[in-house]
Design a protein around this motif. Sequence first.
Motif, PDB file in Angstrom:
ATOM      1  N   ASP A 163      53.559  40.748  29.050  1.00 36.46           N
ATOM      2  CA  ASP A 163      54.492  41.814  29.402  1.00 36.46           C
ATOM      3  C   ASP A 163      53.774  43.156  29.326  1.00 36.46           C
ATOM      4  OD1 ASP A 163      56.730  40.189  29.801  1.00 36.46           O
ATOM      5  OD2 ASP A 163      57.128  40.106  27.652  1.00 36.46           O
ATOM      6  N   GLY A 164      53.376  43.675  30.456  1.00 31.79           N
ATOM      7  CA  GLY A 164      52.716  44.970  30.448  1.00 31.79           C
ATOM      8  C   GLY A 164      51.744  45.124  31.594  1.00 31.79           C
ATOM      9  N   ASP A 165      51.083  46.276  31.591  1.00 35.48           N
ATOM     10  CA  ASP A 165      50.072  46.574  32.601  1.00 35.48           C
ATOM     11  C   ASP A 165      48.670  46.303  32.071  1.00 35.48           C
ATOM     12  OD1 ASP A 165      52.048  47.665  34.448  1.00 35.48           O
ATOM     13  OD2 ASP A 165      52.209  49.313  33.015  1.00 35.48           O
ATOM     14  N   SER A 166      48.511  46.420  30.749  1.00 33.96           N
ATOM     15  CA  SER A 166      47.236  46.120  30.101  1.00 33.96           C
ATOM     16  C   SER A 166      47.468  45.165  28.941  1.00 33.96           C
ATOM     17  CB  SER A 166      46.567  47.403  29.570  1.00 33.96           C
ATOM     18  OG  SER A 166      46.010  48.171  30.615  1.00 33.96           O
ATOM     19  N   LEU A 167      46.409  44.446  28.597  1.00 33.60           N
ATOM     20  CA  LEU A 167      46.448  43.504  27.482  1.00 33.60           C
ATOM     21  C   LEU A 167      45.409  43.941  26.457  1.00 33.60           C
ATOM     22  CD1 LEU A 167      47.537  40.763  26.379  1.00 33.60           C
ATOM     23  CD2 LEU A 167      45.647  39.666  27.595  1.00 33.60           C
ATOM     24  N   PHE A 168      45.831  44.042  25.202  1.00 32.94           N
ATOM     25  CA  PHE A 168      44.939  44.485  24.130  1.00 32.94           C
ATOM     26  C   PHE A 168      44.960  43.448  23.021  1.00 32.94           C
ATOM     27  CE2 PHE A 168      44.393  46.336  19.969  1.00 32.94           C
ATOM     28  CZ  PHE A 168      43.307  47.186  20.101  1.00 32.94           C
ATOM     29  N   SER A 180      38.278  30.248  34.890  1.00 32.19           N
ATOM     30  CA  SER A 180      39.593  30.332  35.527  1.00 32.19           C
ATOM     31  C   SER A 180      40.514  31.302  34.783  1.00 32.19           C
ATOM     32  CB  SER A 180      40.240  28.948  35.598  1.00 32.19           C
ATOM     33  OG  SER A 180      40.412  28.398  34.301  1.00 32.19           O
ATOM     34  N   ASN A 181      40.460  31.297  33.450  1.00 31.33           N
ATOM     35  CA  ASN A 181      41.305  32.211  32.678  1.00 31.33           C
ATOM     36  C   ASN A 181      40.890  33.666  32.876  1.00 31.33           C
ATOM     37  OD1 ASN A 181      42.829  30.132  31.699  1.00 31.33           O
ATOM     38  ND2 ASN A 181      41.973  30.157  29.634  1.00 31.33           N
ATOM     39  N   VAL A 182      39.593  33.895  32.929  1.00 30.17           N
ATOM     40  CA  VAL A 182      39.101  35.255  33.170  1.00 30.17           C
ATOM     41  C   VAL A 182      39.567  35.746  34.536  1.00 30.17           C
ATOM     42  CG1 VAL A 182      37.030  36.639  33.609  1.00 30.17           C
ATOM     43  CG2 VAL A 182      37.121  35.126  31.620  1.00 30.17           C
ATOM     44  N   LYS A 183      39.526  34.864  35.526  1.00 20.58           N
ATOM     45  CA  LYS A 183      39.970  35.248  36.872  1.00 20.58           C
ATOM     46  C   LYS A 183      41.468  35.568  36.889  1.00 20.58           C
ATOM     47  CE  LYS A 183      39.815  33.863  41.730  1.00 20.58           C
ATOM     48  NZ  LYS A 183      41.146  34.429  42.007  1.00 20.58           N
ATOM     49  N   ILE A 184      42.261  34.754  36.181  1.00 17.38           N
ATOM     50  CA  ILE A 184      43.706  34.999  36.124  1.00 17.38           C
ATOM     51  C   ILE A 184      43.993  36.356  35.494  1.00 17.38           C
ATOM     52  CG2 ILE A 184      45.855  34.271  35.013  1.00 17.38           C
ATOM     53  CD1 ILE A 184      44.856  31.366  35.324  1.00 17.38           C
ATOM     54  N   LEU A 185      43.347  36.638  34.372  1.00 14.12           N
ATOM     55  CA  LEU A 185      43.559  37.918  33.689  1.00 14.12           C
ATOM     56  C   LEU A 185      43.064  39.081  34.541  1.00 14.12           C
ATOM     57  CD1 LEU A 185      42.510  36.891  30.070  1.00 14.12           C
ATOM     58  CD2 LEU A 185      44.814  37.456  30.847  1.00 14.12           C
ATOM     59  N   ASP A 186      41.947  38.877  35.210  1.00 21.24           N
ATOM     60  CA  ASP A 186      41.405  39.909  36.095  1.00 21.24           C
ATOM     61  C   ASP A 186      42.396  40.237  37.212  1.00 21.24           C
ATOM     62  OD1 ASP A 186      39.009  41.167  35.498  1.00 21.24           O
ATOM     63  OD2 ASP A 186      38.035  40.439  37.313  1.00 21.24           O
ATOM     64  N   ASP A 187      42.959  39.185  37.808  1.00 22.46           N
ATOM     65  CA  ASP A 187      43.920  39.379  38.901  1.00 22.46           C
ATOM     66  C   ASP A 187      45.188  40.077  38.412  1.00 22.46           C
ATOM     67  OD1 ASP A 187      42.174  38.171  40.632  1.00 22.46           O
ATOM     68  OD2 ASP A 187      43.171  36.211  40.607  1.00 22.46           O
ATOM     69  N   LEU A 188      45.680  39.664  37.238  1.00 22.48           N
ATOM     70  CA  LEU A 188      46.891  40.280  36.687  1.00 22.48           C
ATOM     71  C   LEU A 188      46.673  41.770  36.428  1.00 22.48           C
ATOM     72  CD1 LEU A 188      48.005  37.510  34.138  1.00 22.48           C
ATOM     73  CD2 LEU A 188      49.238  38.201  36.200  1.00 22.48           C
ATOM     74  N   CYS A 189      45.545  42.106  35.826  1.00 21.47           N
ATOM     75  CA  CYS A 189      45.259  43.508  35.509  1.00 21.47           C
ATOM     76  C   CYS A 189      44.966  44.324  36.768  1.00 21.47           C
ATOM     77  CB  CYS A 189      44.084  43.597  34.534  1.00 21.47           C
ATOM     78  SG  CYS A 189      44.470  43.018  32.864  1.00 21.47           S
ATOM     79  N   SER A 190      44.372  43.706  37.767  1.00 20.62           N
ATOM     80  CA  SER A 190      44.104  44.411  39.027  1.00 20.62           C
ATOM     81  C   SER A 190      45.406  44.819  39.704  1.00 20.62           C
ATOM     82  CB  SER A 190      43.291  43.516  39.971  1.00 20.62           C
ATOM     83  OG  SER A 190      41.999  43.290  39.462  1.00 20.62           O
ATOM     84  N   LYS A 191      46.401  43.944  39.637  1.00 25.00           N
ATOM     85  CA  LYS A 191      47.691  44.232  40.267  1.00 25.00           C
ATOM     86  C   LYS A 191      48.423  45.378  39.578  1.00 25.00           C
ATOM     87  CE  LYS A 191      48.367  39.487  41.898  1.00 25.00           C
ATOM     88  NZ  LYS A 191      49.129  38.223  41.720  1.00 25.00           N
ATOM     89  N   THR A 192      48.237  45.500  38.267  1.00 16.59           N
ATOM     90  CA  THR A 192      48.960  46.533  37.514  1.00 16.59           C
ATOM     91  C   THR A 192      48.133  47.800  37.301  1.00 16.59           C
ATOM     92  OG1 THR A 192      48.192  45.638  35.393  1.00 16.59           O
ATOM     93  CG2 THR A 192      50.275  44.776  36.264  1.00 16.59           C
ATOM     94  N   GLY A 193      46.840  47.724  37.619  1.00 16.63           N
ATOM     95  CA  GLY A 193      45.972  48.874  37.381  1.00 16.63           C
ATOM     96  C   GLY A 193      45.553  49.014  35.930  1.00 16.63           C
ATOM     97  N   GLY A 194      45.716  47.936  35.173  1.00 15.33           N
ATOM     98  CA  GLY A 194      45.366  47.976  33.758  1.00 15.33           C
ATOM     99  C   GLY A 194      44.079  47.236  33.454  1.00 15.33           C
ATOM    100  N   LEU A 211      36.051  42.036  36.117  1.00 15.17           N
ATOM    101  CA  LEU A 211      35.972  43.447  36.494  1.00 15.17           C
ATOM    102  C   LEU A 211      36.960  44.302  35.715  1.00 15.17           C
ATOM    103  CD1 LEU A 211      35.663  43.063  40.375  1.00 15.17           C
ATOM    104  CD2 LEU A 211      33.825  43.498  38.728  1.00 15.17           C
ATOM    105  N   ARG A 212      38.019  43.681  35.206  1.00 14.39           N
ATOM    106  CA  ARG A 212      39.053  44.430  34.486  1.00 14.39           C
ATOM    107  C   ARG A 212      38.976  44.208  32.978  1.00 14.39           C
ATOM    108  NH1 ARG A 212      40.431  48.199  37.806  1.00 14.39           N
ATOM    109  NH2 ARG A 212      42.221  48.614  36.450  1.00 14.39           N
ATOM    110  N   PHE A 213      37.816  43.840  32.486  1.00 16.19           N
ATOM    111  CA  PHE A 213      37.624  43.645  31.053  1.00 16.19           C
ATOM    112  C   PHE A 213      36.911  44.858  30.460  1.00 16.19           C
ATOM    113  CE2 PHE A 213      39.003  39.542  32.004  1.00 16.19           C
ATOM    114  CZ  PHE A 213      39.167  38.792  30.850  1.00 16.19           C
ATOM    115  N   ARG A 214      37.442  45.355  29.351  1.00 16.76           N
ATOM    116  CA  ARG A 214      36.841  46.500  28.670  1.00 16.76           C
ATOM    117  C   ARG A 214      36.852  46.272  27.165  1.00 16.76           C
ATOM    118  NH1 ARG A 214      36.748  51.124  32.239  1.00 16.76           N
ATOM    119  NH2 ARG A 214      36.923  52.699  30.608  1.00 16.76           N
TER     120      ARG A 214
END
Length: 234
Positions: A163-168, A180-194, A211-214
């Motif tokens: 639930d959110g735009d970013s995951l911490f 596969s999990n990294v790709k799923i998380l990447d796609d989810l964060c790309s859609k929300t800009g998080g 690409l969306r991992f920090r």
Amino acid sequence: MPTIPSAKKIMMEALRNNLDVDINTLHAKTFELLISYRSKYYERRVNELLLEVDLPVKIRNKVKKKILEPIVVDGKEYSNFMEEVSRRVSQAFQPISGSIAELCAERELIKNGLIKGINFVRRKERADFTVYYPNITECKVKHRIEVKNVSLRERATRGLAFDGDSLFGFFNQLKEFTESNVKILDDLCSKTGGYCYVPPKLLEQIPYRGLRFRLNTQFGKDMSIFVREGQMPK
């Protein structure tokens, strides 16, 4: 006597000797304290039990019988001693552990200049944190964050959705970060800009770099930029 102290008390104890500790060291220290308090609770309950046992007379059978007989605690009946101990500890341990992770994240926001109740709120709008640009009363854009403790799948029925735009989080289970999990998380964060914020040690070990991992140490700074500019850093 409470099973385990509150998340705030554990956090204060962890910060007692060093207020400038980094977020991952702080979380590790609070977790150590949480484990210590759980161990002390078990020890206290066993000691209480043994005080009721006549040790010189067939100690093994008496202890076994006592542990396995039904008991009533605070008006609730349990089938045996260990069921009561394990249930009370697990019921206390899990929410306190989650609250500690949220308090660590909240501390990062405050350290980076955000004001609670003005720039962000906690546990509203179906998110652990909601950050507002430029503030809550003149909000033009908001960013929602879900905080997890050490596992991606803390609620198995939801899979990797959050639930959110970013995951911490303070993730420490490398095996969860499959390609596969990294790709799923990447796609989810790309859609929300998080972004998916993870500990430095874990990020170094993930073979499939999204690409969306920090780094989770960048979380507070990124949210500070969002509050000033209304968008997440690139």
